[in-house]
Design a protein around this motif. Structure first.
Motif, PDB file in Angstrom:
ATOM      1  N   PHE A 192       0.835  -1.202   0.000  1.00 42.73           N
ATOM      2  CA  PHE A 192       0.000   0.000   0.000  1.00 42.73           C
ATOM      3  C   PHE A 192       0.872   1.254   0.000  1.00 42.73           C
ATOM      4  O   PHE A 192       0.692   2.159  -0.826  1.00 42.73           O
ATOM      5  CB  PHE A 192      -0.928   0.000   1.218  1.00 42.73           C
ATOM      6  CG  PHE A 192      -1.778   1.241   1.328  1.00 42.73           C
ATOM      7  CD1 PHE A 192      -3.027   1.297   0.728  1.00 42.73           C
ATOM      8  CD2 PHE A 192      -1.335   2.357   2.031  1.00 42.73           C
ATOM      9  CE1 PHE A 192      -3.812   2.437   0.831  1.00 42.73           C
ATOM     10  CE2 PHE A 192      -2.119   3.501   2.135  1.00 42.73           C
ATOM     11  CZ  PHE A 192      -3.361   3.545   1.533  1.00 42.73           C
ATOM     12  N   TYR A 193       1.812   1.317   0.930  1.00 38.58           N
ATOM     13  CA  TYR A 193       2.645   2.511   1.046  1.00 38.58           C
ATOM     14  C   TYR A 193       3.738   2.560  -0.020  1.00 38.58           C
ATOM     15  O   TYR A 193       4.073   3.633  -0.528  1.00 38.58           O
ATOM     16  CB  TYR A 193       3.257   2.594   2.443  1.00 38.58           C
ATOM     17  CG  TYR A 193       2.316   3.138   3.486  1.00 38.58           C
ATOM     18  CD1 TYR A 193       1.965   4.483   3.504  1.00 38.58           C
ATOM     19  CD2 TYR A 193       1.781   2.316   4.466  1.00 38.58           C
ATOM     20  CE1 TYR A 193       1.105   4.997   4.459  1.00 38.58           C
ATOM     21  CE2 TYR A 193       0.918   2.818   5.440  1.00 38.58           C
ATOM     22  CZ  TYR A 193       0.588   4.163   5.432  1.00 38.58           C
ATOM     23  OH  TYR A 193      -0.269   4.665   6.384  1.00 38.58           O
ATOM     24  N   ALA A 194       4.308   1.393  -0.379  1.00 39.26           N
ATOM     25  CA  ALA A 194       5.355   1.390  -1.404  1.00 39.26           C
ATOM     26  C   ALA A 194       4.825   1.908  -2.731  1.00 39.26           C
ATOM     27  O   ALA A 194       5.528   2.628  -3.458  1.00 39.26           O
ATOM     28  CB  ALA A 194       5.924  -0.014  -1.565  1.00 39.26           C
ATOM     29  N   ASN A 195       3.586   1.565  -3.060  1.00 40.35           N
ATOM     30  CA  ASN A 195       2.991   2.032  -4.308  1.00 40.35           C
ATOM     31  C   ASN A 195       2.833   3.544  -4.330  1.00 40.35           C
ATOM     32  O   ASN A 195       2.774   4.151  -5.401  1.00 40.35           O
ATOM     33  CB  ASN A 195       1.639   1.348  -4.518  1.00 40.35           C
ATOM     34  CG  ASN A 195       1.042   1.610  -5.878  1.00 40.35           C
ATOM     35  OD1 ASN A 195       1.746   1.631  -6.882  1.00 40.35           O
ATOM     36  ND2 ASN A 195      -0.265   1.822  -5.921  1.00 40.35           N
ATOM     37  N   ASP A 214      -4.489  -5.245  -4.994  1.00 42.67           N
ATOM     38  CA  ASP A 214      -5.935  -5.009  -4.998  1.00 42.67           C
ATOM     39  C   ASP A 214      -6.682  -6.085  -4.203  1.00 42.67           C
ATOM     40  O   ASP A 214      -7.668  -5.787  -3.519  1.00 42.67           O
ATOM     41  CB  ASP A 214      -6.459  -4.952  -6.425  1.00 42.67           C
ATOM     42  CG  ASP A 214      -5.975  -3.708  -7.174  1.00 42.67           C
ATOM     43  OD1 ASP A 214      -5.460  -2.784  -6.514  1.00 42.67           O
ATOM     44  OD2 ASP A 214      -6.099  -3.681  -8.407  1.00 42.67           O
ATOM     45  N   ARG A 215      -6.234  -7.341  -4.304  1.00 40.70           N
ATOM     46  CA  ARG A 215      -6.858  -8.404  -3.503  1.00 40.70           C
ATOM     47  C   ARG A 215      -6.661  -8.143  -2.010  1.00 40.70           C
ATOM     48  O   ARG A 215      -7.580  -8.331  -1.209  1.00 40.70           O
ATOM     49  CB  ARG A 215      -6.265  -9.774  -3.869  1.00 40.70           C
ATOM     50  CG  ARG A 215      -6.745 -10.338  -5.183  1.00 40.70           C
ATOM     51  CD  ARG A 215      -6.444 -11.817  -5.317  1.00 40.70           C
ATOM     52  NE  ARG A 215      -5.014 -12.123  -5.338  1.00 40.70           N
ATOM     53  CZ  ARG A 215      -4.260 -12.050  -6.426  1.00 40.70           C
ATOM     54  NH1 ARG A 215      -4.777 -11.660  -7.582  1.00 40.70           N
ATOM     55  NH2 ARG A 215      -2.974 -12.374  -6.370  1.00 40.70           N
ATOM     56  N   LEU A 216      -5.474  -7.713  -1.651  1.00 45.36           N
ATOM     57  CA  LEU A 216      -5.201  -7.411  -0.244  1.00 45.36           C
ATOM     58  C   LEU A 216      -6.118  -6.303   0.264  1.00 45.36           C
ATOM     59  O   LEU A 216      -6.700  -6.409   1.342  1.00 45.36           O
ATOM     60  CB  LEU A 216      -3.737  -6.980  -0.071  1.00 45.36           C
ATOM     61  CG  LEU A 216      -2.672  -8.062  -0.191  1.00 45.36           C
ATOM     62  CD1 LEU A 216      -1.287  -7.428  -0.297  1.00 45.36           C
ATOM     63  CD2 LEU A 216      -2.725  -9.017   0.994  1.00 45.36           C
ATOM     64  N   LEU A 217      -6.236  -5.240  -0.522  1.00 45.56           N
ATOM     65  CA  LEU A 217      -7.011  -4.084  -0.072  1.00 45.56           C
ATOM     66  C   LEU A 217      -8.509  -4.352  -0.067  1.00 45.56           C
ATOM     67  O   LEU A 217      -9.266  -3.597   0.544  1.00 45.56           O
ATOM     68  CB  LEU A 217      -6.696  -2.869  -0.942  1.00 45.56           C
ATOM     69  CG  LEU A 217      -5.590  -1.951  -0.404  1.00 45.56           C
ATOM     70  CD1 LEU A 217      -4.286  -2.705  -0.196  1.00 45.56           C
ATOM     71  CD2 LEU A 217      -5.354  -0.774  -1.337  1.00 45.56           C
ATOM     72  N   ALA A 218      -8.926  -5.430  -0.721  1.00 48.69           N
ATOM     73  CA  ALA A 218     -10.344  -5.793  -0.712  1.00 48.69           C
ATOM     74  C   ALA A 218     -10.730  -6.612   0.521  1.00 48.69           C
ATOM     75  O   ALA A 218     -11.921  -6.787   0.786  1.00 48.69           O
ATOM     76  CB  ALA A 218     -10.692  -6.581  -1.973  1.00 48.69           C
ATOM     77  N   VAL A 263      -9.718  -3.124   4.630  1.00 49.38           N
ATOM     78  CA  VAL A 263     -10.636  -1.998   4.461  1.00 49.38           C
ATOM     79  C   VAL A 263     -10.808  -1.256   5.784  1.00 49.38           C
ATOM     80  O   VAL A 263     -10.772  -0.017   5.839  1.00 49.38           O
ATOM     81  CB  VAL A 263     -12.002  -2.476   3.933  1.00 49.38           C
ATOM     82  CG1 VAL A 263     -13.020  -1.346   3.960  1.00 49.38           C
ATOM     83  CG2 VAL A 263     -11.858  -3.043   2.523  1.00 49.38           C
ATOM     84  N   ARG A 264     -10.972  -2.005   6.847  1.00 49.05           N
ATOM     85  CA  ARG A 264     -11.166  -1.399   8.163  1.00 49.05           C
ATOM     86  C   ARG A 264      -9.926  -0.615   8.608  1.00 49.05           C
ATOM     87  O   ARG A 264     -10.036   0.505   9.114  1.00 49.05           O
ATOM     88  CB  ARG A 264     -11.486  -2.487   9.179  1.00 49.05           C
ATOM     89  CG  ARG A 264     -11.755  -1.967  10.582  1.00 49.05           C
ATOM     90  CD  ARG A 264     -12.210  -3.094  11.500  1.00 49.05           C
ATOM     91  NE  ARG A 264     -12.348  -2.629  12.873  1.00 49.05           N
ATOM     92  CZ  ARG A 264     -12.681  -3.412  13.895  1.00 49.05           C
ATOM     93  NH1 ARG A 264     -12.914  -4.705  13.689  1.00 49.05           N
ATOM     94  NH2 ARG A 264     -12.785  -2.908  15.112  1.00 49.05           N
TER      95      ARG A 264
END
Length: 219
Positions: free
Chosen positions: A172-175, A192-196, A201-202
């Motif tokens: 998330f942060y590296a991107n 994207d799978r991780l962030l879903a 999300v929380r």
């Protein structure tokens, strides 16, 4: 409730522990530490003199557990197991998970933090050479992940594990500081799978009020 997590919602290594806690709906008391507040900082340093986030306090077992993965997440897996086996019981599989966890921490997360830390320095104290070294390490790591994620959904195989708890904040942060680019489509899809994940999300929702403090924030 015997567990208290001392953390900050923006701190990337804290996200790792939070994802693990939320994956298993582990009950805990959150304590947001403000290191700029003298009283909050003093209380945290009394608990853990190194002053590094996150720290898990377990009053039922009279334990103070520092660090996010090999200690906190494994401690939770041992003493407060939930429905998600974030550290598999099979020794060989567990070793793969630990290796992937360390990879994301050492070769994505830490160089990302070096880039961010440099941005926070006064301009005359910045280290352009060190930043480029860190960015090169991130790009090399992206290439390794791109190859590894070509035939699997999660960091260490078919199941979400401690390694994915590490990968989520790392990517998330590296991107933000070193975007994936078109050549890393597998990395982007994994991100994207991780962030879903509901746990991710929380974590992100809880961090949003603090995103303005992140130097690479683009709104």
């Amino acid at each position: 409730m015997s567990l208290t997590l001392h953390f900050h919602p923006l701190a990337s290594f804290c996200w790792k522990a939070l994802v693990a806690l939320y994956e298993n709906d582990t009950p805990f008391t959150p304590n947001i530490v403000d290191l700029e507040d003298e009283r909050s900082r003093a209380a945290f340093l009394k608990l853990w003199p190194l002053g590094k986030f996150p720290v898990l306090e377990d009053t039922a077992r009279d334990r103070v557990v520092p660090e996010s993965s090999i200690i906190i997440i494994e401690y939770l897996a041992t003493h407060y197991p939930g429905r998600a086996a974030l550290l598999p019981a099979d020794p060989d599989t567990a070793l793969r998970v630990r290796l992937a966890d360390r990879f994301y921490d050492f070769y994505v997360h830490e160089p990302m933090q070096r880039v961010v830390a440099d941005r926070l320095r006064p301009e005359d104290r910045r280290d352009a050479f060190g930043v480029e070294q860190a960015r090169a390490q991130i790009r090399t790591s992206y290439a390794i992940i791109e190859h590894g994620m070509a035939d699997r959904d999660w960091a260490a195989g078919s199941s979400f594990t401690m390694a994915d708890c590490a990968a989520m904040p790392s990517l998330f942060y590296a991107n933000k500081v070193e975007p994936f680019g078109k050549e890393h489509a597998n990395v982007a899809r994994y991100h994207d799978r991780l962030l879903a994940r509901p746990s991710a999300v929380r974590v992100i929702e809880e961090a949003k009020p603090y995103f303005h403090m992140f130097p690479y924030n683009k709104g």
